[in-house]
Design an enzyme around this catalytic site. Structure first.
Site, PDB file in Angstrom:
ATOM      1  N   ASP A 137       0.176  -6.834  -3.360  1.00  0.00           N
ATOM      2  CA  ASP A 137      -1.216  -6.926  -2.933  1.00  0.00           C
ATOM      3  C   ASP A 137      -2.078  -5.841  -4.294  1.00  0.00           C
ATOM      4  OD1 ASP A 137      -3.666  -5.738  -1.558  1.00  0.00           O
ATOM      5  OD2 ASP A 137      -2.787  -6.853  -0.034  1.00  0.00           O
ATOM      6  N   TRP A 167      -6.452 -13.728  12.147  1.00  0.00           N
ATOM      7  CA  TRP A 167      -7.031 -12.872  12.492  1.00  0.00           C
ATOM      8  C   TRP A 167      -7.636 -11.883  12.074  1.00  0.00           C
ATOM      9  CZ3 TRP A 167      -9.249  -9.030   8.710  1.00  0.00           C
ATOM     10  CH2 TRP A 167      -9.948  -9.637   7.702  1.00  0.00           C
ATOM     11  N   TYR A 214      -3.663  -5.285  15.521  1.00  0.00           N
ATOM     12  CA  TYR A 214      -3.524  -5.256  14.361  1.00  0.00           C
ATOM     13  C   TYR A 214      -3.062  -3.716  14.420  1.00  0.00           C
ATOM     14  CZ  TYR A 214      -5.619  -8.009  10.786  1.00  0.00           C
ATOM     15  OH  TYR A 214      -5.520  -8.945   9.752  1.00  0.00           O
ATOM     16  N   PHE A 215      -1.981  -3.005  14.123  1.00  0.00           N
ATOM     17  CA  PHE A 215      -1.250  -1.554  14.739  1.00  0.00           C
ATOM     18  C   PHE A 215      -1.542  -0.306  13.831  1.00  0.00           C
ATOM     19  CE2 PHE A 215       1.871  -3.621  17.393  1.00  0.00           C
ATOM     20  CZ  PHE A 215       0.635  -3.498  18.507  1.00  0.00           C
ATOM     21  N   ASP A 216      -2.926  -1.008  12.769  1.00  0.00           N
ATOM     22  CA  ASP A 216      -2.803   0.213  12.580  1.00  0.00           C
ATOM     23  C   ASP A 216      -3.903   0.800  12.552  1.00  0.00           C
ATOM     24  OD1 ASP A 216      -3.990  -2.306  11.346  1.00  0.00           O
ATOM     25  OD2 ASP A 216      -5.471  -1.584   9.812  1.00  0.00           O
ATOM     26  N   THR A 228      -0.108  -0.334   6.140  1.00  0.00           N
ATOM     27  CA  THR A 228       0.071   1.211   5.874  1.00  0.00           C
ATOM     28  C   THR A 228      -1.181   2.033   4.885  1.00  0.00           C
ATOM     29  OG1 THR A 228       1.418   0.505   3.929  1.00  0.00           O
ATOM     30  CG2 THR A 228       2.439   0.326   6.154  1.00  0.00           C
ATOM     31  N   HIS A 245      -6.877 -10.061  -3.550  1.00  0.00           N
ATOM     32  CA  HIS A 245      -6.174  -8.909  -3.400  1.00  0.00           C
ATOM     33  C   HIS A 245      -4.659  -8.716  -4.459  1.00  0.00           C
ATOM     34  CE1 HIS A 245      -7.315  -6.927   0.192  1.00  0.00           C
ATOM     35  NE2 HIS A 245      -7.691  -8.403   0.147  1.00  0.00           N
ATOM     36  N   ARG A 275       1.022  -1.236   0.045  1.00  0.00           N
ATOM     37  CA  ARG A 275       0.088   0.219  -0.371  1.00  0.00           C
ATOM     38  C   ARG A 275       0.570   1.183   0.160  1.00  0.00           C
ATOM     39  NH1 ARG A 275      -2.947  -3.171   2.379  1.00  0.00           N
ATOM     40  NH2 ARG A 275      -5.127  -4.210   0.854  1.00  0.00           N
ATOM     41  N   ASP A 301      -6.883 -14.286   1.894  1.00  0.00           N
ATOM     42  CA  ASP A 301      -7.689 -13.688   2.165  1.00  0.00           C
ATOM     43  C   ASP A 301      -8.539 -12.648   1.023  1.00  0.00           C
ATOM     44  OD1 ASP A 301      -5.557 -12.493   2.138  1.00  0.00           O
ATOM     45  OD2 ASP A 301      -5.869 -10.998   3.567  1.00  0.00           O
ATOM     46  N   GLU A 302      -9.866 -12.679   1.645  1.00  0.00           N
ATOM     47  CA  GLU A 302     -10.567 -11.478   0.992  1.00  0.00           C
ATOM     48  C   GLU A 302     -10.904 -11.620  -0.033  1.00  0.00           C
ATOM     49  OE1 GLU A 302     -10.281  -7.405   4.143  1.00  0.00           O
ATOM     50  OE2 GLU A 302      -8.878  -7.816   2.883  1.00  0.00           O
TER      51      GLU A 302
END
Length: 477
Positions: free
Chosen positions: A169, A360, A387-389, A433, A230, A140, A293-294
């Site tokens: 991604d 997660w 999750y530190f975002d 990020t 992604h 990102r 994921d996703e």
């Protein structure tokens, strides 16, 4: 100290740091002797100059040894502080590195807090969990090699040993790949809303430098090649791998794209096997994270090739199709000596017991339980805690929920142990990020929460006085 050591026995007496340390080493290579001892002496000299401490004349013996310790864990170490000297012992290099970091913290505290005085004591220490990781999203927003090396230095200081490097991604492909040059020619660059171009990628030499630096610190570098979702950066380079080929571009917005890699095409499988073979050469460690994921399945549901694959393989639905794809890649990677890691969505199908699962979603309890029941090893990184975002405070920067320092400290890995407790390997924090355009912002979002992460997976839980220790540390930085 952060993380707090497992056993500390304080004896009577005090050791004062003089102007000179005289070191003796056993069991270390000449390279390691030079690296650790020279670094320590230069660092300590700088601390003397930057602090109010005036070291008295004289010498103190410092003994650094790799030798039998009586501690069975490979990452264990023993530090003895006596009135006339300091000793660090470890049976293996892994433990020596950790002991050296603890010694650095002790010396720092002595110089900055206590006038050069160390209480005489013995420290015996080893980790509760083998996997103590930290993730960084460089897709990102792209960060230079020097920033990544700094990240590894922070990890080393806190005894973290797994670096999860998110390199691909929807927003960018970040790895030089000679076999597939369009990945960097097209996939590494996106167009911002203001029409400016943004991007970058790591050369093979850059990656070798990061991997080598990590190995010197005892940190495993684990790449993530996110698939089948992604994948807009991949599709921008090779649109024929989509269910509905068209002209794609890396995304300049955050979110989830319905366009994913087509699991029905043999060409997709051949591409991914060749790509992962190249990644396996570039990253010599035993693990490769392949995402999972996703990945919305709308395109697969409407894709004749995907539906044919489901029918031909006797699969139940599109989730099992993703599991089939992962199993095919897993079989290929196993021949290359690699173990697959995937996000917990891989459990929505039937991935088999071999992949390691990154837990997660939410508090992670359901996914951890499911992984344990399925026989999969698993790692904890639940977004509600790690999750530190996410915001560190209600009124602070970040997105989604709040993972305050107190919230991180409240995570207890023992809550995630089930019938086969050995399947819980440890955990990591994730640093996505989307909203961190520069490395300074990454640092602000990481600290002080990363201290709690380190203590949880080293000690087993965060100790109640951690906030006090963090405050003391920050007061002297």
């Amino acid at each position: 100290m952060i993380p707090r050591p497992r056993k500390i026995e304080v004896h009577g007496g005090e050791c004062f740091l003089p102007q000179m340390l005289r070191y003796q080493c056993n069991g270390l290579s000449q390279k390691d002797v030079s690296h650790y001892c020279d670094y320590l002496l230069n660092w300590l000299r700088g601390e003397y100059e930057d602090s109010d401490y005036h070291a008295p004349p004289g010498e103190l013996g410092l003994s650094l040894n790799i030798c039998p310790t009586g501690l069975a864990h490979r990452e264990a170490y023993v530090i003895d502080i006596m009135e006339d000297g300091i000793s660090l012992r470890a049976t293996w290099m892994e433990g020596f590195r950790h002991g050296f970091q603890s010694l650095m913290q002790l010396l720092y505290k002595a110089v900055r807090h206590h006038g050069g005085m160390l209480p005489c004591q013995r420290i015996e220490d080893w980790p509760a969990y083998e996997w103590r990781g930290l993730h960084l999203d460089c897709s990102r927003h792209f960060f230079g090699v020097d920033d990544v090396l700094k990240y590894l230095e922070w990890m080393e200081a806190l005894k973290l040993n797994r670096f999860h490097w998110h390199l691909t991604d929807d927003q960018g492909w970040r790895i030089e790949c000679p076999s597939f040059p369009l990945l960097t020619e097209k996939g590494a660059w996106r167009t911002n809303p203001d029409s400016s171009s943004y991007g970058g990628f790591y050369s093979r030499d850059d990656i070798a430098r990061v991997v080598s630096y990590g190995l010197e610190m005892g940190i495993e570098v684990i790449p993530e090649i996110d698939l089948p979702g992604h994948a807009m950066a991949i599709l921008s380079a090779y649109p024929e791998l989509a269910c509905i080929p068209k002209e794609f571009e890396p995304l300049s917005v955050w979110g989830i794209s319905e366009d994913i890699l087509c699991a029905g095409k043999d060409a997709t499988l051949e591409f991914l096997k060749a790509l992962l073979s190249e990644m396996a050469e570039l990253f010599p460690g035993p693990f490769i994270h392949i995402g999972g994921d996703e990945a919305p399945k709308q395109r697969w549901k409407a894709c004749p090739a995907c539906q044919k694959r489901i029918k031909d393989q006797g699969l139940k639905d599109e989730e099992e199709l993703q599991s089939w794809l992962i199993k095919e890649l897993q079989k290929h990677l196993k021949t290359l000596g690699k173990t697959v890691i995937g996000w917990d969505e891989i459990l929505d199908g039937d991935p088999g017991p071999d992949p390691i699962v990154s837990v997660w979603r939410g508090d992670g309890l359901d996914a951890a339980r499911k992984a344990a029941q399925n026989g999969n090893p698993y790692l904890l990184c639940p977004n509600q805690f790690l999750y530190f975002d996410w915001k560190a405070a209600e009124d602070g920067p970040g997105a989604f929920g709040v993972t305050s320092l107190e919230k991180v400290m409240s995570l207890n890995p023992e809550d995630y142990r089930f019938s086969e407790s050995s399947k819980l390997l440890g955990g990591q924090a994730n640093v996505w990020t989307e909203r961190m355009p520069d490395f300074e912002t990454v640092q602000k979002m990481l600290f002080p929460r990363v201290y709690a992460l380190a203590e949880i997976f080293w000690s087993g839980r965060a100790h109640p006085d951690l906030k006090e220790r963090i405050a003391q540390l920050e007061a002297y930085l």
